[in-house]
Design an enzyme around this catalytic site. Sequence first.
Site, PDB file in Angstrom:
ATOM      1  N   VAL A 101       0.845  -1.189   0.000  1.00 56.90           N
ATOM      2  CA  VAL A 101       0.000   0.000   0.000  1.00 56.90           C
ATOM      3  C   VAL A 101       0.884   1.244   0.000  1.00 56.90           C
ATOM      4  O   VAL A 101       1.829   1.340   0.783  1.00 56.90           O
ATOM      5  CB  VAL A 101      -0.973  -0.008   1.201  1.00 56.90           C
ATOM      6  N   SER A 102       0.607   2.174  -0.898  1.00 54.10           N
ATOM      7  CA  SER A 102       1.311   3.449  -0.988  1.00 54.10           C
ATOM      8  C   SER A 102       2.811   3.200  -1.180  1.00 54.10           C
ATOM      9  O   SER A 102       3.208   2.543  -2.140  1.00 54.10           O
ATOM     10  CB  SER A 102       1.003   4.290   0.249  1.00 54.10           C
ATOM     11  N   TRP A 103       3.669   3.698  -0.275  1.00 55.52           N
ATOM     12  CA  TRP A 103       5.110   3.443  -0.367  1.00 55.52           C
ATOM     13  C   TRP A 103       5.374   1.944  -0.453  1.00 55.52           C
ATOM     14  O   TRP A 103       6.241   1.497  -1.204  1.00 55.52           O
ATOM     15  CB  TRP A 103       5.793   4.030   0.874  1.00 55.52           C
TER      16      TRP A 103
END
Length: 268
Positions: A101-103
């Site tokens: 998720v994300s980074w």
Amino acid sequence: MHVGTLTIGDQLLRVGIRPGARVAGALTGTPLLLFNGIGANLELVSPFVAKLGDTEAVIFDVPGAGKSPAPKAPYRLFMMARLAAKVLDELGYDQVDVLGVSWGGGLAQQFTLQFPARVRRLVLAATSMGGATMVPGKPSVLWKMANPKRYLEKGYMKRIAPDIYGGLMRKDPDAIKLFTDHARGGDRAGYRYQLLAIAGWSSLPFLWRIHHPTLVMAGSDDPLVPLVNARLQASLMRNAKLHIVDDGHLFLMNKASEVAPVVREFLR
């Protein structure tokens, strides 16, 4: 979730395992390895993990995030992917499904590129191909995201959450409280190291090598990673499908009851 520690080399890691279904001591399905967002501690995925049914889930606080001590020096994503592989070795996992998720979506892509045989299926949530190949959010949003105060000061998080996360965070105080109740501040140096690790990184030149079935998930109102990134990435990958959630950047937490069944069905 059972939480403990592992030492890999000279790095202490805080690790969480949510046990899955077993028969005669053996797992009945493929475990899910999760990579969290920048600065995020493993508790932030607990609302989502709790809805995964009988899927075994594994996650660790990246060095410098949550309660894993910061590393002694900066690192690159390929080094963190190698560390994750050693965590799997230590825990006795061979092949896994991977969710980033994300980074952590960047790390999930890097891990899949480095260790393709260890990955069965891939889920990319609220993420992008990184670097100059990403369609960025507004500079004011990115500037707020780059400040680790959002994990260290709950008052600051409450003020900026609507602007940087969008979706339910714009209008639902309970969504903000859910985040602040689960967030545990890490280390300022560790936060900077995470930013440095992904600076200049992009999966675009290597994206064609990811042949694994991939679910690309995105929020319809994500100020940090605009929806166009997910549309573009899903169109460029060899074996990907796109799922859009009516929420912002934190849909895995805010809409866990809605999103977890989608992930479970894809992993089946």
